[in-house]
Design a protein around this motif. Sequence first.
Motif, PDB file in Angstrom:
ATOM      1  N   SER A 194       0.825  -1.204   0.000  1.00  0.00           N
ATOM      2  CA  SER A 194       0.000   0.000   0.000  1.00  0.00           C
ATOM      3  C   SER A 194       0.860   1.255   0.000  1.00  0.00           C
ATOM      4  CB  SER A 194      -0.927   0.004   1.218  1.00  0.00           C
ATOM      5  OG  SER A 194      -0.159   0.035   2.408  1.00  0.00           O
ATOM      6  N   THR A 205     -10.712   6.821  -4.229  1.00  0.00           N
ATOM      7  CA  THR A 205      -9.415   6.213  -3.911  1.00  0.00           C
ATOM      8  C   THR A 205      -8.431   7.335  -3.633  1.00  0.00           C
ATOM      9  OG1 THR A 205      -9.892   4.390  -5.419  1.00  0.00           O
ATOM     10  CG2 THR A 205      -7.594   4.690  -4.756  1.00  0.00           C
ATOM     11  N   SER A 206      -7.737   7.270  -2.495  1.00  0.00           N
ATOM     12  CA  SER A 206      -6.830   8.353  -2.099  1.00  0.00           C
ATOM     13  C   SER A 206      -5.384   7.877  -2.027  1.00  0.00           C
ATOM     14  CB  SER A 206      -7.238   8.924  -0.739  1.00  0.00           C
ATOM     15  OG  SER A 206      -8.523   9.493  -0.802  1.00  0.00           O
ATOM     16  N   PHE A 207      -4.494   8.835  -2.235  1.00  0.00           N
ATOM     17  CA  PHE A 207      -3.054   8.579  -2.190  1.00  0.00           C
ATOM     18  C   PHE A 207      -2.419   9.712  -1.390  1.00  0.00           C
ATOM     19  CE2 PHE A 207      -4.847   6.844  -6.011  1.00  0.00           C
ATOM     20  CZ  PHE A 207      -4.202   5.634  -6.227  1.00  0.00           C
ATOM     21  N   LEU A 256       3.902   7.334  -1.953  1.00  0.00           N
ATOM     22  CA  LEU A 256       2.450   7.463  -1.955  1.00  0.00           C
ATOM     23  C   LEU A 256       1.880   6.330  -1.116  1.00  0.00           C
ATOM     24  CD1 LEU A 256       1.519   8.142  -5.698  1.00  0.00           C
ATOM     25  CD2 LEU A 256       1.101   9.694  -3.779  1.00  0.00           C
ATOM     26  N   THR A 257       0.990   6.647  -0.184  1.00  0.00           N
ATOM     27  CA  THR A 257       0.298   5.622   0.582  1.00  0.00           C
ATOM     28  C   THR A 257      -1.142   5.541   0.081  1.00  0.00           C
ATOM     29  OG1 THR A 257       1.674   6.011   2.527  1.00  0.00           O
ATOM     30  CG2 THR A 257      -0.405   4.853   2.874  1.00  0.00           C
ATOM     31  N   VAL A 258      -1.551   4.339  -0.297  1.00  0.00           N
ATOM     32  CA  VAL A 258      -2.847   4.134  -0.955  1.00  0.00           C
ATOM     33  C   VAL A 258      -3.932   3.838   0.075  1.00  0.00           C
ATOM     34  CG1 VAL A 258      -4.066   2.859  -2.757  1.00  0.00           C
ATOM     35  CG2 VAL A 258      -1.564   3.115  -2.881  1.00  0.00           C
ATOM     36  N   ALA A 284      -7.910   2.679  -0.050  1.00  0.00           N
ATOM     37  CA  ALA A 284      -8.958   2.186  -0.935  1.00  0.00           C
ATOM     38  C   ALA A 284     -10.289   2.865  -0.634  1.00  0.00           C
ATOM     39  CB  ALA A 284      -9.105   0.673  -0.777  1.00  0.00           C
ATOM     40  N   ALA A 329     -10.002   9.515  -8.082  1.00  0.00           N
ATOM     41  CA  ALA A 329      -8.808   9.431  -7.231  1.00  0.00           C
ATOM     42  C   ALA A 329      -8.390  10.829  -6.790  1.00  0.00           C
ATOM     43  CB  ALA A 329      -7.663   8.761  -7.971  1.00  0.00           C
ATOM     44  N   PHE A 361      -5.403   0.459 -10.208  1.00  0.00           N
ATOM     45  CA  PHE A 361      -6.090   1.033  -9.046  1.00  0.00           C
ATOM     46  C   PHE A 361      -7.594   1.116  -9.242  1.00  0.00           C
ATOM     47  CE2 PHE A 361      -1.846   3.295  -8.679  1.00  0.00           C
ATOM     48  CZ  PHE A 361      -1.401   2.519  -7.626  1.00  0.00           C
ATOM     49  N   VAL A 399      -0.076   7.556 -10.711  1.00  0.00           N
ATOM     50  CA  VAL A 399      -1.482   7.189 -10.535  1.00  0.00           C
ATOM     51  C   VAL A 399      -2.173   7.071 -11.891  1.00  0.00           C
ATOM     52  CG1 VAL A 399      -3.695   7.961  -9.584  1.00  0.00           C
ATOM     53  CG2 VAL A 399      -1.606   8.146  -8.208  1.00  0.00           C
TER      54      VAL A 399
END
Length: 304
Positions: free
Chosen positions: A23, A102-104, A57-59, A61, A71, A136, A129
């Motif tokens: 992640s 979806t965030s980063f 980047l930390t994903v 969900a 995103a 993703f 991304v």
Amino acid sequence: MKSSLLALALMSTIATHGFAESSVIPLWPEGVPGAKSGLGAEHREDGRISNVAEPTLTVFAPAVDKPNGTAVIICPGGGYVHLSTEREGVQYANWLSTLGVTSFVLKYRMVEFGHPAPLQDVLRAVRIVRARAAEFKINPDRIGVMGSSAGGHLAASAGTLFDNPAGKTGAALDAVNARPDFLILMYPVITMEDHAVHAGSRRALLGAHPTPELLRLLSVEKQVTAATPPTLLIQTQEDQTVPVENSILFFQALTQAHVPAEMYLFEHGSHGMGMRAGLGTASDWPRRAEEWLRARGLLTAPVH
């Protein structure tokens, strides 16, 4: 189409670094541009990160029952000295997840490197991304950047300097379009000029004696064009850290360039308010932001 073909060509290279299994995604698996030795360990305390040498980047969900293909890359604030990752990163990512987004959360380089390192990091994030949109499960045309305070300056830089040579490093991913599709700017630093500047952010990003050319380039209200993406601005009149004129300057520039924009300037609420309750109407900003995203069709689930 060109970006999609390039993304396919890059996937085999990316896969060798194990991105899909984690992640947390390194931004520069081939080596951080302008890497510096002797910086020491990254520092984490009280939800903040400083002394960043390895951007990531930390994903996060989206809610499992309502992913919508949108995103958001989140740039925490902290004056280009530290990152308020919990309050202005993880907290926002958890909220966006409930909306199906979806965030980063971006961990970017700061004062230890100065310009153009943060710009390179945020544009690289957009390119990664977008290049990996299928992986993703997001729409490559629905990638936004959200930023708070100095992170708002970085987000606004992404929306205005996405084609600037300073944001490129010669990597293959430079060919991927780095323009965000929308911006959400929370109490952002915008100008680098004296009348409304946040002096600490300017000093950390540009040093003690920046050239007039650099001051103008990073005064992002001066870089707005018709290609700048639709933007939502949120700030308070009571902000004693970053003058509210920063948001007003950017909104005026967007209006002059005929860029769709919406701005909420609340009476009460301190700088760095995050999502705190008890700040009068300012505490309702997440609802206003949700309405804006919905009105722009960004919370509509894809049709199968």
